[in-house]
Motif scaffolding. Structure first.
Motif, PDB file in Angstrom:
ATOM      1  N   LYS A   1       3.357  36.681  37.051  1.00 30.90           N
ATOM      2  CA  LYS A   1       4.214  37.589  37.612  1.00 30.90           C
ATOM      3  C   LYS A   1       3.385  37.983  38.787  1.00 30.90           C
ATOM      4  CE  LYS A   1       5.358  39.444  33.075  1.00 30.90           C
ATOM      5  NZ  LYS A   1       5.239  40.470  32.116  1.00 30.90           N
TER       6      LYS A   1
ATOM      7  N   ARG B   1      -0.880  40.436  35.065  1.00 24.77           N
ATOM      8  CA  ARG B   1       0.269  39.731  35.599  1.00 24.77           C
ATOM      9  C   ARG B   1       0.503  38.348  35.198  1.00 24.77           C
ATOM     10  NH1 ARG B   1       2.107  44.331  37.913  1.00 24.77           N
ATOM     11  NH2 ARG B   1       1.185  44.734  39.835  1.00 24.77           N
TER      12      ARG B   1
ATOM     13  N   TYR C   1       8.176  35.259  40.488  1.00 27.35           N
ATOM     14  CA  TYR C   1       7.727  34.762  39.135  1.00 27.35           C
ATOM     15  C   TYR C   1       7.592  33.305  38.851  1.00 27.35           C
ATOM     16  CZ  TYR C   1       8.779  39.708  38.535  1.00 27.35           C
ATOM     17  OH  TYR C   1       8.507  41.120  38.900  1.00 27.35           O
TER      18      TYR C   1
END
Length: 317
Positions: free
Chosen positions: A90, A49, A129
């Motif tokens: 993310k 991520r 994000y």
């Protein structure tokens, strides 16, 4: 501290959800969006991520030529003033405090749009994000497959937005999306005459509609920004369709634009839904997500792993 977003009533009435417009917010100074907390967030998130690389790019950057940064994620954030880096954290909604922040922010605009709650406003598949970038960094030309209230929290940022219906900028094929395709798109400096540039200061932001082509640059200070994103039911369906179009095109089958053959579109969406339902339980594991990318989409590792590999090779040498 409130996470309220604000937009002009005329923009919400006349431009949402198809055209960009400026917004304001109250997230400057929010404890969840300060560097010390973001350092901790790099340790909380699963490593696939976290994506980062050098910020010294250009709008027409080729993905394979993107220079990396030889630092672990937490050091990139800690040294962002001097690292010359671009980073995105993310799916921060996986951390409960950030999920609450995103829902509070979107809830304020749901009410401004006249809806009682997020679901009534069609704010579904909510994701967050967070971008942490050094001064004078560039995010290359690309499109995103969700709607986005983008907020600037620290430092200046310049958002270059284009018309998402202008196929002379981005073709129907280039709009097709799959994990095997990198998000960067071909950019020509001649495009710039058609750009609308939002000069964002902390406390400001912009609504970025679905698949609006854009590129972004920071100013002379490090930047912290957040994309508050969601997908309506219509966007989810369209994303399934363009995924299938991309996959079939890679197999050598030309594809009509979405909407040109509605019955065939429906079959593609159904096929995607069935396949994704079978894979979804596996994707809950980071290890399985990496394996699926390798098996199904080719070995396109996240930048974190590429940077990690480069560091290991450097030590070995």
């Amino acid at each position: 501290m409130t996470a309220m977003l604000r937009a002009a009533a005329t923009d919400l009435a006349e431009r949402y959800p198809l055209r960009p417009f400026p917004i304001e917010h109250q997230l400057v100074g929010h404890p969840l969006l300060q560097l010390p907390r973001l350092i901790e967030l790099t340790k909380q998130l699963e490593k696939d991520r976290i994506e980062y690389n050098s910020g010294k790019l250009n709008p027409n950057q080729k993905a394979e030529d993107t220079p990396l940064v030889d630092l672990p994620p937490e050091e990139v954030v800690a040294k962002i003033e001097t690292a010359g880096a671009w980073m995105v954290l993310k799916r921060v909604e996986s951390v409960p405090e950030y999920r609450a922040l995103l829902e509070e922010a979107l809830g304020s605009l749901a009410r401004a749009l006249g809806h009682a709650n997020l679901d009534a406003a069609n704010f579904r598949d909510i994701e967050g994000y967070i971008f942490v970038s050094s001064a004078n960094s560039v995010t290359p030309f690309h499109c995103d497959n969700e709607d986005n209230f983008f907020v600037q929290v620290h430092g200046p940022k310049f958002f270059h937005l284009f018309d998402n219906e202008d196929r002379s900028l981005v073709s129907e094929e280039d709009l097709e999306s799959a994990p095997s395709k990198h998000r960067n798109l071909t950019y020509d400096p001649k495009f710039e005459s058609r750009a609308t540039v939002y000069d964002l200061k902390p406390g400001q932001g912009v609504f970025v509609p679905y698949q609006v082509p854009h590129w972004v640059r920071t100013g002379d200070s490090y930047s912290i920004s957040m994309a508050i994103t969601w997908r309506s039911a219509a966007v989810v369906r369209h994303n399934k369709l363009i995924f299938m179009n991309a996959w079939l095109r890679e197999k050598g089958f030309p594809q009509a634009a979405p909407g040109a053959k509605p019955a065939l579109d429906g079959l593609k969406v159904a096929a995607y839904t069935a396949a994704r339902s079978a894979l979804e339980p596996l994707r809950k594991s980071e290890r399985m997500r990496r394996l699926l990318r390798s098996v199904v989409f080719g070995k396109k590792a996240n930048y974190f792993y590429e940077a990690q590999k480069a560091a290991e090779q450097k030590k070995a040498a």
